[in-house]
Design an enzyme around this catalytic site. Sequence first.
Site, PDB file in Angstrom:
ATOM      1  N   ALA A 125      53.439  21.762  72.925  1.00  0.00           N
ATOM      2  CA  ALA A 125      53.443  20.867  74.082  1.00  0.00           C
ATOM      3  C   ALA A 125      52.049  20.295  74.288  1.00  0.00           C
ATOM      4  O   ALA A 125      51.113  20.597  73.552  1.00  0.00           O
ATOM      5  CB  ALA A 125      53.917  21.619  75.321  1.00  0.00           C
ATOM      6  N   SER A 126      51.934  19.462  75.303  1.00  0.00           N
ATOM      7  CA  SER A 126      50.651  18.804  75.561  1.00  0.00           C
ATOM      8  C   SER A 126      49.583  19.786  76.013  1.00  0.00           C
ATOM      9  O   SER A 126      48.393  19.570  75.795  1.00  0.00           O
ATOM     10  CB  SER A 126      50.839  17.727  76.633  1.00  0.00           C
ATOM     11  OG  SER A 126      51.341  18.309  77.832  1.00  0.00           O
ATOM     12  N   LEU A 127      50.000  20.889  76.638  1.00  0.00           N
ATOM     13  CA  LEU A 127      49.050  21.849  77.190  1.00  0.00           C
ATOM     14  C   LEU A 127      48.841  23.061  76.285  1.00  0.00           C
ATOM     15  O   LEU A 127      47.741  23.600  76.209  1.00  0.00           O
ATOM     16  CB  LEU A 127      49.532  22.305  78.573  1.00  0.00           C
ATOM     17  CG  LEU A 127      48.686  23.326  79.315  1.00  0.00           C
ATOM     18  CD1 LEU A 127      47.292  22.763  79.569  1.00  0.00           C
ATOM     19  CD2 LEU A 127      49.355  23.711  80.630  1.00  0.00           C
TER      20      LEU A 127
ATOM     21  N   LYS B  31      51.781  32.191  73.788  1.00  0.00           N
ATOM     22  CA  LYS B  31      51.493  30.844  74.277  1.00  0.00           C
ATOM     23  C   LYS B  31      49.987  30.679  74.393  1.00  0.00           C
ATOM     24  O   LYS B  31      49.341  31.328  75.225  1.00  0.00           O
ATOM     25  CB  LYS B  31      52.175  30.636  75.640  1.00  0.00           C
ATOM     26  CG  LYS B  31      52.039  29.250  76.232  1.00  0.00           C
ATOM     27  CD  LYS B  31      52.823  29.181  77.554  1.00  0.00           C
ATOM     28  CE  LYS B  31      52.721  27.819  78.212  1.00  0.00           C
ATOM     29  NZ  LYS B  31      53.473  27.786  79.494  1.00  0.00           N
TER      30      LYS B  31
ATOM     31  N   ASP C 273      59.223  22.873  88.609  1.00  0.00           N
ATOM     32  CA  ASP C 273      59.297  21.904  87.508  1.00  0.00           C
ATOM     33  C   ASP C 273      60.432  22.281  86.544  1.00  0.00           C
ATOM     34  O   ASP C 273      60.186  22.540  85.358  1.00  0.00           O
ATOM     35  CB  ASP C 273      57.954  21.864  86.762  1.00  0.00           C
ATOM     36  CG  ASP C 273      57.878  20.728  85.747  1.00  0.00           C
ATOM     37  OD1 ASP C 273      58.567  19.706  85.958  1.00  0.00           O
ATOM     38  OD2 ASP C 273      57.150  20.867  84.753  1.00  0.00           O
TER      39      ASP C 273
ATOM     40  N   GLN D 153      50.508  25.679  72.775  1.00  0.00           N
ATOM     41  CA  GLN D 153      51.324  25.825  71.576  1.00  0.00           C
ATOM     42  C   GLN D 153      51.838  27.255  71.539  1.00  0.00           C
ATOM     43  O   GLN D 153      51.111  28.197  71.876  1.00  0.00           O
ATOM     44  CB  GLN D 153      50.476  25.522  70.338  1.00  0.00           C
ATOM     45  CG  GLN D 153      51.280  25.362  69.058  1.00  0.00           C
ATOM     46  CD  GLN D 153      50.501  24.579  67.995  1.00  0.00           C
ATOM     47  OE1 GLN D 153      50.123  23.436  68.240  1.00  0.00           O
ATOM     48  NE2 GLN D 153      50.279  25.190  66.843  1.00  0.00           N
ATOM     49  N   VAL D 154      53.094  27.431  71.142  1.00  0.00           N
ATOM     50  CA  VAL D 154      53.727  28.742  71.159  1.00  0.00           C
ATOM     51  C   VAL D 154      54.042  29.171  69.727  1.00  0.00           C
ATOM     52  O   VAL D 154      54.626  28.410  68.951  1.00  0.00           O
ATOM     53  CB  VAL D 154      55.019  28.725  72.003  1.00  0.00           C
ATOM     54  CG1 VAL D 154      55.621  30.123  72.064  1.00  0.00           C
ATOM     55  CG2 VAL D 154      54.728  28.207  73.414  1.00  0.00           C
TER      56      VAL D 154
END
Length: 552
Positions: free
Chosen positions: A132-134, A151, A286, A136-137
Amino acid sequence: MPMVENTLLKYFFSSGAEIDPEKKFNLTRKSRTRRMREILGILQHYHFLRGFQPSEFRQMLEDLGPSFVKIGQTLSTRSEILPKAFCDELTKLQMECDPLPFDQILHAIHDIYGEKQNEIFDAIDPKPLGSASLAQVHKARLVNGDIVAVKIQRPGVKATMAQDIDIMRIVARQASRFMKDNQMLDLREVVEELWATFLEETDFGREAANLQEFAELNKDVAFIGCPKVYPELCSEYVLVMEYVEGIGISHTDKLEELGYDLEEIGRKVLDNYATQILDHGFFHADPHPGNMLIRDGQVMYIDLGIMGRLSPRDRAGFGNIIKAVGKQDASDLKDALIAFAASKDIDAIDHTRMLADLDSLLNDYGSCDVADIDIGQFLTDILALTRSCKVTLPSSITSVSRGIVTLEGTIAPFIPNDNMVTIINDHIKRTTDKRAELVDAMEDLTLALRGAGKGILDAHRYGGEALHMLTRGQMKVNMEMLGSEAPLARLAKIVNRLTVALMVAGLFVGSSMVSLSSMEPRLLGVPVLAFFGYLGALVLSIWVVMDIWRKK
């Protein structure tokens, strides 16, 4: 474009627009300017002033960085803001971003754990589960054999997002000077909320605590869950939790193939969300499709970075608002909104107008089929109405509204003939203790009767005194005209202008009479007294004309 760019940079970063940066992120004027140039360069590349196609808009947000990707993810569920084609394209932002090289991930993990890394992890899969933008998993195996998801926050992303939001704060501060309070949201308040959300979402230690609290609150709910967390391995930049393998909630075709009842899933998820808001006061703020999986008949919330909280007062107030909307009762809705408000100017509230506007709003939405109600637009209309009536709702209503709108967008394919307001009302009716409700109603009735009886006795006593004074000529009446300040102010300005005009006429006539005399000394052929009289009349005349022109 370079000229425009330099002008913008000079304007927004002038000393008057300076905002103290967060020291933690070392935000400086130089770094702001550099980042602003990058943003303007990307906007120029996509010709943002000419408009763009949905795919170009998505690509532009991706190039702008993680802060703008997050904004795009929120917009993807807001059909009342963007056309459907744009919303559909922006849903791709909730899926995947280009992954970081595994070497960078290993380096980040080593920076966090140091030499203890080999004592914690037995193996880490180089292929990311998600990027994701924030963060990585990656799938990993602990030395004790547990399979986990790790994460890892992207290196440098926190500083970049802090920089972007700091720039937004400056822009919002400048833009707010040109916007009337009763026409738009306070942009500064919106950006400050974005800043608070950023601080929460980028602290994985806080997310670990959220996972534990959410699991405890929903431990008795068979169809809702979240991954088990390993708090001793978590920090601000890394989160270690149970590996969850399931089906994305947006993959409705696959869910139907496996025999899942989509309507049942939709109703259960929304009912549980009502429980989170009204009973727990701790809810997912969210709930977009990328944050939810289906595993063995259980809906798993896999990302609890953004959570909302409601105080007992706010929970009760929000419940009263929903009940009033469900009953289509404008009077109850007005009372609920005023009681729920964080601040209000009782004397400034126009109750008649507010009641009429709420009547119109409820009639508009009440005439729609349940499936056709746009809950996002409805909440937007409610917020706009309260602002225009000088009623400020608490900031918690923003996160609740955003969560409801996001979840409705996520669950819409599951329950095409229902909506969130109906389900929350059903939840309130089902969870209300009828006996306690009856007792409360009787107490309210008793208090009302007592108040009414006391009022009748007081009215009889005061009425007798008034009649006694009236018959003896001792009655005096004080009258106050409420709601008339604006007309009286305009009348006062008119009277002031007339007064000045009379003064001008008096000075002119008086000076003319004096000028016919032989009074000494003289200036420009007229007595000095007449000269200054003419001069005063001229100055006052110019003032009146300028005031009339300026006030249209």
